[in-house]
Design a protein around this motif. Structure first.
Motif, PDB file in Angstrom:
ATOM      1  N   SER A 166      60.090  27.884   3.156  1.00 47.10           N
ATOM      2  CA  SER A 166      61.073  28.237   4.184  1.00 47.10           C
ATOM      3  C   SER A 166      61.885  29.458   3.761  1.00 47.10           C
ATOM      4  O   SER A 166      62.200  30.328   4.587  1.00 47.10           O
ATOM      5  CB  SER A 166      62.008  27.051   4.440  1.00 47.10           C
ATOM      6  N   LEU A 167      62.201  29.548   2.453  1.00 45.42           N
ATOM      7  CA  LEU A 167      62.958  30.693   1.965  1.00 45.42           C
ATOM      8  C   LEU A 167      62.162  31.994   2.118  1.00 45.42           C
ATOM      9  O   LEU A 167      62.733  33.056   2.390  1.00 45.42           O
ATOM     10  CB  LEU A 167      63.345  30.488   0.498  1.00 45.42           C
ATOM     11  N   VAL A 168      60.839  31.908   1.928  1.00 49.16           N
ATOM     12  CA  VAL A 168      60.003  33.104   2.102  1.00 49.16           C
ATOM     13  C   VAL A 168      60.089  33.599   3.540  1.00 49.16           C
ATOM     14  O   VAL A 168      60.224  34.801   3.798  1.00 49.16           O
ATOM     15  CB  VAL A 168      58.536  32.799   1.718  1.00 49.16           C
ATOM     16  N   ASP A 169      59.996  32.661   4.486  1.00 49.97           N
ATOM     17  CA  ASP A 169      60.102  33.054   5.895  1.00 49.97           C
ATOM     18  C   ASP A 169      61.461  33.682   6.183  1.00 49.97           C
ATOM     19  O   ASP A 169      61.558  34.674   6.930  1.00 49.97           O
ATOM     20  CB  ASP A 169      59.887  31.835   6.800  1.00 49.97           C
ATOM     21  N   THR A 170      62.513  33.110   5.601  1.00 55.08           N
ATOM     22  CA  THR A 170      63.856  33.669   5.796  1.00 55.08           C
ATOM     23  C   THR A 170      63.938  35.079   5.203  1.00 55.08           C
ATOM     24  O   THR A 170      64.510  35.997   5.809  1.00 55.08           O
ATOM     25  CB  THR A 170      64.911  32.763   5.139  1.00 55.08           C
ATOM     26  N   TRP A 171      63.353  35.248   4.008  1.00 58.69           N
ATOM     27  CA  TRP A 171      63.352  36.564   3.365  1.00 58.69           C
ATOM     28  C   TRP A 171      62.685  37.608   4.254  1.00 58.69           C
ATOM     29  O   TRP A 171      63.191  38.716   4.418  1.00 58.69           O
ATOM     30  CB  TRP A 171      62.635  36.462   2.022  1.00 58.69           C
ATOM     31  N   LYS A 172      61.531  37.254   4.815  1.00 56.05           N
ATOM     32  CA  LYS A 172      60.793  38.196   5.653  1.00 56.05           C
ATOM     33  C   LYS A 172      61.603  38.627   6.872  1.00 56.05           C
ATOM     34  O   LYS A 172      61.405  39.723   7.399  1.00 56.05           O
ATOM     35  CB  LYS A 172      59.473  37.584   6.104  1.00 56.05           C
ATOM     36  N   GLY A 173      62.499  37.771   7.329  1.00 50.84           N
ATOM     37  CA  GLY A 173      63.295  38.093   8.510  1.00 50.84           C
ATOM     38  C   GLY A 173      64.513  38.945   8.209  1.00 50.84           C
ATOM     39  O   GLY A 173      65.207  39.379   9.135  1.00 50.84           O
ATOM     40  N   LEU A 174      64.800  39.180   6.915  1.00 50.27           N
ATOM     41  CA  LEU A 174      65.976  39.975   6.558  1.00 50.27           C
ATOM     42  C   LEU A 174      65.615  41.456   6.433  1.00 50.27           C
ATOM     43  O   LEU A 174      64.483  41.800   6.077  1.00 50.27           O
ATOM     44  CB  LEU A 174      66.545  39.476   5.218  1.00 50.27           C
ATOM     45  N   PRO A 175      66.584  42.365   6.697  1.00 52.67           N
ATOM     46  CA  PRO A 175      66.321  43.805   6.565  1.00 52.67           C
ATOM     47  C   PRO A 175      66.039  44.171   5.114  1.00 52.67           C
ATOM     48  O   PRO A 175      66.501  43.503   4.181  1.00 52.67           O
ATOM     49  CB  PRO A 175      67.624  44.451   7.049  1.00 52.67           C
ATOM     50  N   ARG A 176      65.266  45.238   4.926  1.00 51.60           N
ATOM     51  CA  ARG A 176      65.012  45.726   3.580  1.00 51.60           C
ATOM     52  C   ARG A 176      66.246  46.452   3.050  1.00 51.60           C
ATOM     53  O   ARG A 176      66.979  47.100   3.799  1.00 51.60           O
ATOM     54  CB  ARG A 176      63.819  46.681   3.564  1.00 51.60           C
ATOM     55  N   LEU A 177      66.460  46.365   1.739  1.00 47.51           N
ATOM     56  CA  LEU A 177      67.541  47.080   1.088  1.00 47.51           C
ATOM     57  C   LEU A 177      66.978  48.387   0.530  1.00 47.51           C
ATOM     58  O   LEU A 177      65.821  48.737   0.795  1.00 47.51           O
ATOM     59  CB  LEU A 177      68.122  46.213  -0.025  1.00 47.51           C
ATOM     60  N   ASP A 178      67.781  49.066  -0.272  1.00 50.52           N
ATOM     61  CA  ASP A 178      67.211  50.216  -0.953  1.00 50.52           C
ATOM     62  C   ASP A 178      66.087  49.726  -1.866  1.00 50.52           C
ATOM     63  O   ASP A 178      66.089  48.583  -2.330  1.00 50.52           O
ATOM     64  CB  ASP A 178      68.290  50.943  -1.756  1.00 50.52           C
ATOM     65  N   ARG A 179      65.128  50.562  -2.094  1.00 50.57           N
ATOM     66  CA  ARG A 179      63.879  50.147  -2.731  1.00 50.57           C
ATOM     67  C   ARG A 179      64.111  49.480  -4.089  1.00 50.57           C
ATOM     68  O   ARG A 179      63.539  48.427  -4.373  1.00 50.57           O
ATOM     69  CB  ARG A 179      62.966  51.360  -2.901  1.00 50.57           C
ATOM     70  N   LYS A 180      64.953  50.073  -4.935  1.00 52.36           N
ATOM     71  CA  LYS A 180      65.194  49.531  -6.274  1.00 52.36           C
ATOM     72  C   LYS A 180      65.794  48.128  -6.215  1.00 52.36           C
ATOM     73  O   LYS A 180      65.312  47.192  -6.860  1.00 52.36           O
ATOM     74  CB  LYS A 180      66.129  50.467  -7.039  1.00 52.36           C
ATOM     75  N   THR A 181      66.859  47.995  -5.406  1.00 54.92           N
ATOM     76  CA  THR A 181      67.524  46.690  -5.295  1.00 54.92           C
ATOM     77  C   THR A 181      66.595  45.648  -4.691  1.00 54.92           C
ATOM     78  O   THR A 181      66.496  44.509  -5.176  1.00 54.92           O
ATOM     79  CB  THR A 181      68.792  46.799  -4.435  1.00 54.92           C
ATOM     80  N   ASP A 182      65.887  46.029  -3.611  1.00 53.80           N
ATOM     81  CA  ASP A 182      64.997  45.092  -2.939  1.00 53.80           C
ATOM     82  C   ASP A 182      63.885  44.620  -3.875  1.00 53.80           C
ATOM     83  O   ASP A 182      63.561  43.434  -3.938  1.00 53.80           O
ATOM     84  CB  ASP A 182      64.394  45.740  -1.690  1.00 53.80           C
ATOM     85  N   ASP A 183      63.323  45.572  -4.656  1.00 55.85           N
ATOM     86  CA  ASP A 183      62.235  45.213  -5.579  1.00 55.85           C
ATOM     87  C   ASP A 183      62.724  44.292  -6.689  1.00 55.85           C
ATOM     88  O   ASP A 183      62.033  43.337  -7.081  1.00 55.85           O
ATOM     89  CB  ASP A 183      61.626  46.487  -6.188  1.00 55.85           C
ATOM     90  N   GLU A 184      63.921  44.566  -7.210  1.00 54.13           N
ATOM     91  CA  GLU A 184      64.466  43.722  -8.282  1.00 54.13           C
ATOM     92  C   GLU A 184      64.701  42.288  -7.794  1.00 54.13           C
ATOM     93  O   GLU A 184      64.353  41.319  -8.475  1.00 54.13           O
ATOM     94  CB  GLU A 184      65.768  44.319  -8.809  1.00 54.13           C
ATOM     95  N   LEU A 185      65.304  42.165  -6.607  1.00 50.43           N
ATOM     96  CA  LEU A 185      65.568  40.821  -6.063  1.00 50.43           C
ATOM     97  C   LEU A 185      64.257  40.100  -5.743  1.00 50.43           C
ATOM     98  O   LEU A 185      64.111  38.903  -6.005  1.00 50.43           O
ATOM     99  CB  LEU A 185      66.439  40.929  -4.808  1.00 50.43           C
ATOM    100  N   TRP A 186      63.302  40.829  -5.183  1.00 50.05           N
ATOM    101  CA  TRP A 186      62.025  40.196  -4.843  1.00 50.05           C
ATOM    102  C   TRP A 186      61.292  39.734  -6.108  1.00 50.05           C
ATOM    103  O   TRP A 186      60.650  38.680  -6.112  1.00 50.05           O
ATOM    104  CB  TRP A 186      61.139  41.161  -4.057  1.00 50.05           C
ATOM    105  N   GLN A 187      61.405  40.505  -7.185  1.00 52.28           N
ATOM    106  CA  GLN A 187      60.749  40.111  -8.431  1.00 52.28           C
ATOM    107  C   GLN A 187      61.332  38.807  -8.965  1.00 52.28           C
ATOM    108  O   GLN A 187      60.595  37.907  -9.381  1.00 52.28           O
ATOM    109  CB  GLN A 187      60.908  41.223  -9.477  1.00 52.28           C
ATOM    110  N   ARG A 188      62.659  38.688  -8.932  1.00 49.63           N
ATOM    111  CA  ARG A 188      63.288  37.429  -9.351  1.00 49.63           C
ATOM    112  C   ARG A 188      62.873  36.276  -8.445  1.00 49.63           C
ATOM    113  O   ARG A 188      62.569  35.166  -8.910  1.00 49.63           O
ATOM    114  CB  ARG A 188      64.809  37.577  -9.336  1.00 49.63           C
ATOM    115  N   PHE A 189      62.866  36.530  -7.137  1.00 52.65           N
ATOM    116  CA  PHE A 189      62.467  35.515  -6.154  1.00 52.65           C
ATOM    117  C   PHE A 189      61.023  35.080  -6.409  1.00 52.65           C
ATOM    118  O   PHE A 189      60.701  33.882  -6.432  1.00 52.65           O
ATOM    119  CB  PHE A 189      62.615  36.103  -4.756  1.00 52.65           C
TER     120      PHE A 189
END
Length: 409
Positions: free
Chosen positions: A150-173
């Motif tokens: 469910s969290l993955v679906d929620t993530w997909k529905g959120l806007p992208r951040l700047d590339r560095k921040t978005d990639d770092e958060l996605w890696q942790r996720f």
């Protein structure tokens, strides 16, 4: 020459438009009257007015980008500056200036909204990451797995951040999900191994249970089946698709044995109930010998009853003590009567009893004489001591006399 408040046509056909900076040549007209020339250039003005109005509406009511809006304003501004129309061009310029301000305001609003949206999206994604990392350590495999999906679906529905921040958060996720998936796979692999081991153990238990199903060694086999049941429970559950079948086979083997045992025990219980009725009749016959008045006839009669008793066989366990107690009571009565008869008829025992009685009588007479003399002489303490000893010997004499009477006097 023809003119109106915003323009004029001179005798050469040149059309002028009046502006705050003075007249400007709007164009020339050679094909018709000056009035037609002015009307033509006024229509061009009206066209500009309409285009600006449409752009104003788009800026207010649509999501037209600031870049596109500014390009459209620039194009219209060039047309107004070219002055190829008759009308209030200064007013059109002011409208375009105002529209630029509106576009800039919208740009700032959108920038602020975008910044707010980005901040909210980052906060939301950080919350998702935090929850995913917490779930990554959970052993609630089903609920945690469903929540992570469910969290993955929620993530997909959120806007992208700047590339560095978005990639770092996605890696942790992603790492949290991977950690959970790895632990879950390891858990279920271990569980599968345990269930396979349980299946093998239960197969062995079934083999032994089936081998025992035909046994007629009732008590040891029943005890062994109880042990097998404990081993079955301790083995744990096998795979879901085989567990029910394993249990059915195991239970079926036990049912064969216990059904056979039940049939044998039912037949045995009926026989033992019959035996109990026969032994009750024999116990009643034996009790008719009481009280024992003739030892010589009582013993043979009891022996005859005992021989028939032994031939009867077992009775129900719950009734065994009571029925055997009745026969034992008659046996004790006969034995006591025989012992009493023996004592009465034994000359050696009678002689020993008579001798003991005589000795005790002499001792009593002697002590009585000594006590009387001591009291007569005034030796009270001595007399009391002798009288205590006399009382003890007298008690022994009375007991001996009673025993002697049992031998017939």
């Amino acid at each position: 020459m023809s003119s109106d408040p915003w323009g004029r046509v001179d005798e050469t056909g040149t059309v002028y438009v009046r502006t705050a900076d003075g007249e400007k040549v709007a164009g020339s007209w050679q094909a018709g009257s000056p009035e037609e020339a002015l009307a033509y250039f006024e229509r061009k003005y009206a066209g500009l007015d309409v285009e600006i109005g449409l752009l104003e509406r788009r800026v207010r009511t649509t999501d037209l980008s600031a870049k596109d809006a500014m390009e459209a304003i620039g194009h219209l501004r060039e047309q107004v500056a070219a002055a190829h129309a008759v009308g209030d061009l200064d007013a059109l310029g002011k409208r375009l200036d105002k529209l630029v301000g509106t576009v800039e305001q919208r740009r700032e609003e959108r920038k602020a909204a975008k910044a707010k949206e980005a901040a909210e999206a980052r906060q939301a994604k950080e919350s998702l990451v935090a929850e995913a990392e917490e779930l990554g350590a959970s052993d609630q495999w089903r609920s945690a797995g469903e929540r992570l999906r469910s969290l993955v679906d929620t993530w997909k529905g959120l806007p992208r951040l700047d590339r560095k921040t978005d990639d770092e958060l996605w890696q942790r996720f992603s790492q949290a999900r991977s950690a959970f998936s790895k632990r879950r796979k390891a858990h279920f692999a271990a569980l599968d191994a345990q269930r396979e081991e349980a299946r093998r153990r239960k197969e062995k238990l079934i083999t032994e249970a089936e081998a025992l199903s035909g046994s007629t060694d009732w008590a040891p086999t029943a005890a062994r089946y109880r042990d097998l049941m404990q081993d079955w429970k301790a083995a744990g559950r096998a795979q879901r698709e085989v567990e029910e079948d394993l249990w059915s086979r195991f239970r079926a083997a036990q049912d064969v044995f216990f059904q056979a045992r039940g049939e044998v025990f039912a037949e045995r219980d009926a026989e033992q109930r019959d035996n109990l009725a026969r032994k009750e009749e024999l116990a009643t016959e034996a009790e008719k010998l009481l009280p024992i008045t003739n030892v010589k006839t009582a013993r043979p009669a009891l022996r005859s009853i005992a021989e028939r008793w032994e031939a009867v066989g077992h009775v129900p366990r719950d009734d065994r003590a009571a029925i055997e107690g009745r026969m034992a009571a008659v046996e004790r009565a006969v034995q006591e009567a025989e012992e009493a008869e023996w004592r009465r008829s034994n000359p050696e025992a009678r002689a020993r009893a008579a001798g003991l009685t005589g000795q005790l009588q002499e001792a009593v007479d002697k002590l009585r004489t000594q006590a009387d003399k001591a009291r007569a002489a005034g030796h009270t303490a001595k007399a009391e001591k002798l009288e205590k000893e006399l009382a003890g010997r007298q008690a022994l004499l009375d007991q001996a006399l009673k025993g002697l009477q049992e031998f017939g006097g």
